[in-house]
Motif scaffolding. Structure first.
Motif, PDB file in Angstrom:
ATOM      1  N   ARG A  79      13.671  -2.409 -10.030  1.00 24.40           N
ATOM      2  CA  ARG A  79      13.492  -1.655  -9.222  1.00 24.40           C
ATOM      3  C   ARG A  79      12.438  -0.365 -10.297  1.00 24.40           C
ATOM      4  O   ARG A  79      12.454   0.587  -8.748  1.00 24.40           O
ATOM      5  N   GLU A  80      11.948   0.099 -11.604  1.00 23.13           N
ATOM      6  CA  GLU A  80      10.772   0.789 -11.970  1.00 23.13           C
ATOM      7  C   GLU A  80       9.432   0.910 -11.055  1.00 23.13           C
ATOM      8  O   GLU A  80       8.924   1.041 -10.150  1.00 23.13           O
ATOM      9  N   LEU A  81       9.177  -0.839 -10.424  1.00 20.82           N
ATOM     10  CA  LEU A  81       8.337  -1.479 -10.424  1.00 20.82           C
ATOM     11  C   LEU A  81       8.542  -0.915  -8.617  1.00 20.82           C
ATOM     12  O   LEU A  81       7.428  -0.597  -8.021  1.00 20.82           O
ATOM     13  N   ALA A  82       9.224  -1.602  -8.102  1.00 18.23           N
ATOM     14  CA  ALA A  82       9.138  -0.784  -6.801  1.00 18.23           C
ATOM     15  C   ALA A  82       9.886   0.649  -6.460  1.00 18.23           C
ATOM     16  O   ALA A  82       8.847   1.040  -4.929  1.00 18.23           O
ATOM     17  N   TRP A  83       9.952   1.875  -7.371  1.00 18.53           N
ATOM     18  CA  TRP A  83       9.342   3.386  -7.042  1.00 18.53           C
ATOM     19  C   TRP A  83       8.058   3.733  -7.512  1.00 18.53           C
ATOM     20  O   TRP A  83       7.777   3.905  -6.806  1.00 18.53           O
ATOM     21  N   LEU A  84       7.509   2.634  -8.572  1.00 17.93           N
ATOM     22  CA  LEU A  84       5.839   3.123  -8.784  1.00 17.93           C
ATOM     23  C   LEU A  84       5.133   2.193  -7.351  1.00 17.93           C
ATOM     24  O   LEU A  84       4.109   2.826  -6.845  1.00 17.93           O
ATOM     25  N   GLU A  85       5.837   1.688  -6.998  1.00 19.44           N
ATOM     26  CA  GLU A  85       4.738   0.880  -5.449  1.00 19.44           C
ATOM     27  C   GLU A  85       4.597   1.886  -4.437  1.00 19.44           C
ATOM     28  O   GLU A  85       4.033   2.743  -3.767  1.00 19.44           O
ATOM     29  N   ARG A  86       6.315   2.476  -3.717  1.00 16.37           N
ATOM     30  CA  ARG A  86       6.244   4.003  -3.365  1.00 16.37           C
ATOM     31  C   ARG A  86       5.493   4.720  -4.138  1.00 16.37           C
ATOM     32  O   ARG A  86       5.343   5.531  -2.976  1.00 16.37           O
ATOM     33  N   ARG A  87       5.346   4.950  -5.049  1.00 21.54           N
ATOM     34  CA  ARG A  87       4.556   6.556  -5.736  1.00 21.54           C
ATOM     35  C   ARG A  87       3.761   5.893  -4.877  1.00 21.54           C
ATOM     36  O   ARG A  87       2.326   6.846  -4.907  1.00 21.54           O
ATOM     37  N   ARG A  88       2.633   4.846  -5.710  1.00 20.51           N
ATOM     38  CA  ARG A  88       1.183   4.463  -5.420  1.00 20.51           C
ATOM     39  C   ARG A  88       0.711   4.898  -3.953  1.00 20.51           C
ATOM     40  O   ARG A  88      -0.513   5.307  -3.555  1.00 20.51           O
ATOM     41  N   ARG A  89       1.758   4.487  -2.801  1.00 18.88           N
ATOM     42  CA  ARG A  89       1.326   4.390  -1.660  1.00 18.88           C
ATOM     43  C   ARG A  89       1.809   5.676  -0.770  1.00 18.88           C
ATOM     44  O   ARG A  89       0.163   6.395  -0.715  1.00 18.88           O
ATOM     45  N   ALA A  90       2.212   6.360  -1.538  1.00 26.29           N
ATOM     46  CA  ALA A  90       1.761   7.700  -1.324  1.00 26.29           C
ATOM     47  C   ALA A  90       0.781   8.481  -1.737  1.00 26.29           C
ATOM     48  O   ALA A  90       0.032   8.879  -1.128  1.00 26.29           O
ATOM     49  N   ALA A  91       0.182   8.366  -2.873  1.00 27.51           N
ATOM     50  CA  ALA A  91      -0.884   9.020  -3.361  1.00 27.51           C
ATOM     51  C   ALA A  91      -2.340   8.225  -2.684  1.00 27.51           C
ATOM     52  O   ALA A  91      -2.565   8.758  -2.504  1.00 27.51           O
ATOM     53  N   GLN A  92      -2.155   6.911  -2.502  1.00 26.03           N
ATOM     54  CA  GLN A  92      -2.679   6.476  -1.765  1.00 26.03           C
ATOM     55  C   GLN A  92      -3.013   6.481  -0.286  1.00 26.03           C
ATOM     56  O   GLN A  92      -4.568   7.499  -0.225  1.00 26.03           O
ATOM     57  N   ARG A  93      -2.057   7.218   0.420  1.00 30.92           N
ATOM     58  CA  ARG A  93      -2.227   8.317   1.870  1.00 30.92           C
ATOM     59  C   ARG A  93      -2.756   9.739   1.313  1.00 30.92           C
ATOM     60  O   ARG A  93      -3.786   9.553   1.729  1.00 30.92           O
TER      61      ARG A  93
END
Length: 159
Positions: A79-93
């Motif tokens: 769950r943490e990994l999925a959360w971090l991926e969502r955060r990374r995508r938002a930061a990349q955008r």
């Protein structure tokens, strides 16, 4: 046409440009007009620095998790990994839009200088690019807001 002919034909143009740019008050006026966009460029850089700091932390955490054995990971870690991926995508955008805004405002600064020395009126183009810069910046900030909200919620909660 030889290179010498080309240089001879360019000479009046070069003297014209030199004459137009020789006026100190005119150059000072152009520099003053470009101060607001230059300050905005500095602000965009500061915002990007904050976003990149967060992105580096996120990427480091993802790497540390992925170094562990996939089978040994707890469901909570997934769950943490999925959360971090969502955060990374938002930061990349957010970084992408902020970078586009920085490029755009750099064009505005260049065009402000050019507009002082050409006869063509490009004020509407400069105004359009300024508005586009603001749209890009606000969009980047919205994505950054999304990333910070994801961080504040934590990975233990569903959206």
């Amino acid at each position: 046409m030889s290179a010498l002919d080309l240089l001879a034909s360019a000479q009046p143009f070069a003297f014209d440009i030199l004459e137009r740019t020789a006026s100190t008050p005119r150059v000072q006026a152009v520099v003053q007009q470009s101060l607001a966009p230059a300050f905005l460029l500095g602000a965009i850089g500061a915002i990007m620095n904050v976003i990149m700091s967060r992105m580096i932390w996120i990427a480091g955490r993802i790497e540390r998790i992925e170094e562990t054995d996939a089978e040994a990971r707890a469901p909570r870690t997934a769950r943490e990994l999925a959360w971090l991926e969502r955060r990374r995508r938002a930061a990349q955008r957010a970084i992408s839009f902020a970078t586009a805004a920085a490029v755009n405002i750099s064009l505005v600064i260049g065009l402000v200088f050019i507009s002082a020395y050409i006869t063509a009126q490009i004020g509407s183009l400069i105004a359009f690019l300024w508005v586009l810069t603001m749209v890009l910046l606000v969009t980047g900030l919205v994505h950054f807001l999304h990333e910070t909200r994801l961080a504040a919620r934590g990975y233990g909660r569903d959206e």
